[in-house]
Motif scaffolding. Structure first.
Motif: not given
Length: 419
Positions: A15-17, A281-286, A315-319, A403-411
């Protein structure tokens, strides 16, 4: 919530915010996936009591009620809508402390820095039940008073109502910051209530190699704290949040010592050593951390050590508010090499983000999953894609051993290389 399924076989859902919701995707179990998340095992049973604990036992400072006095004027500087600070939870106990010390003249100042003005709806959302019950004003970048100069030559020009106040109280959230080391503390003064000239002069020190996330001795922060000393901060109340935006730690008192207590706590729960992966795969955190590309970029700076040279970053970010800064948008007229060249020849606030994104886009395949039109995304040096398309493309490039790293709260986290 959007759920994307692009593979068959055994899968794990991640899950990514994304804005005020989230995007989820399945990744086959055959891939080595590491999820980097803040340590939320640390919690407090009552946020209000945690705040009150910090206020009762301030660090290297008298209680705020003892600092206050009858007839004095106080300002409480708070974050604007681009920050997740739970201002409505911090104000009541702060105001109670000030009133216990005899102060009735209290003004809340929204620290905008060079951000846009806020709508009344945004102010109401920040202050909640305090909206209309306490006087509030916004920082005006054109109404600042010169107080002196730091040793590095930064002019200290501060919003007049803050200068005129007898008591200055700063609030904020302590997070990793890609050139000030950490947010919080004296950042409520510079840049939050400073002139454009002061902000640009201070931010120019981000060119110094020592100005990076996770460094309390960042030249940018040292300059900020010297400016704060020239003004004089009487008290701070800073908090650390978890990924649900809940308060897990509060620090109050001296603007340096209390801040460092919060920094030490943040490091324990949100700083992680990593072996760089093929795909990040990184999200700032919504929202509000992904309100625009300008703000979302911070997550890339926090996460960049988590991906190897030649890897792929998604980068998963609504913007929802687009680019977020007019100078940044103007610099996007340059190609990547020109943006980098201009940045190296002289700091320009706003342009710096274009150069930093351009430099990362030359080092990795840089995808953006957002609500923006493809042409806007490409102009900002990203590859526009859906999450499933970006991941499929990256996996084809990096093979079955990826190899994959997922960071749901990169901010809110910092990935550092192994020592």
């Amino acid at each position: 919530m959007q759920v994307h399924r692009c593979f068959s076989g055994a899968l794990v859902l991640y899950h990514l915010p994304y804005g005020s919701t989230e995007i989820s995707i399945d990744i086959p179990t055959k891939y080595q996936v590491r999820v980097l998340e803040p340590n939320n095992a640390v919690a407090v049973p009552d946020e209000t009591k945690e705040i009150e604990r910090a206020l009762r036992a301030p660090i290297n400072s008298k209680r705020l009620s003892s600092i206050a006095g009858p007839g004095k004027r106080a300002v409480i500087i708070v974050s604007d809508t681009t920050r997740p600070t739970p201002t409505a939870r911090l104000l009541p106990p702060l105001i109670s402390e000030l009133k216990a010390g005899g102060i009735e003249d209290i003004t809340v100042v929204f620290g905008l820095g060079i951000h846009r003005k806020q709508t009344e709806e945004e102010k109401r959302a920040i202050l909640k039940e305090m909206y209309g019950r306490v006087k509030s004003i916004e920082h005006d970048i054109n109404d600042c008073i010169y107080l002196g100069e730091t040793a590095r030559g930064t002019p200290v020009e501060i919003f007049k109502p803050v200068v005129d106040a007898d008591i200055v109280v700063c609030t904020g959230t302590i997070e990793f910051h890609y050139y000030a080391g950490y947010s919080g503390g004296a950042k409520s003064i510079l840049p939050a209530v400073s002139s454009k000239r002061s902000i640009y002069a201070n931010h120019a020190f981000m060119l110094d190699p020592g100005s990076s996330a996770g460094r309390a001795d960042s030249p940018v922060r040292e300059d900020i704290e010297e400016a704060a000393e020239i003004l004089g901060i009487d008290f701070i109340l800073n908090v650390v949040l978890n990924d649900r935006k809940e308060i897990v730690f509060a620090a109050a008192g001296d603007y340096i010592d209390a801040h460092r207590e919060g920094v030490a706590f943040l490091d324990r729960v949100s700083r992680t050593e990593v072996e760089p992966a093929d795909i990040l795969i990184v999200s700032p955190g919504g929202w509000p951390k992904d309100i625009n590309i300008f703000q979302s970029h911070k997550a890339l700076e926090h996460a960049r050590n988590a991906v190897r040279e030649g890897g792929s970053v998604i980068l998963v970010a609504e913007c929802r508010e687009g680019y977020g800064n007019p100078v940044f948008e103007e610099w996007l007229n340059f190609n990547r090499d020109e943006a980098i060249r201009r940045f190296r020849s002289g700091f320009v606030m706003g342009g710096h983000k274009a150069a930093l994104i351009a430099a990362l886009a030359k080092r990795v395949d840089l995808y953006l999953v957002s609500s923006l039109p493809d042409d806007m995304v490409r102009r900002a040096y990203f590859i526009p894609a859906t999450l499933e398309d970006a991941l499929e493309t990256a996996l084809r490039k990096h093979s079955d051993n990826a190899r994959i790293i997922v960071m749901p709260y990169g901010g809110s986290m910092l990935a550092t290389g192994r020592l």
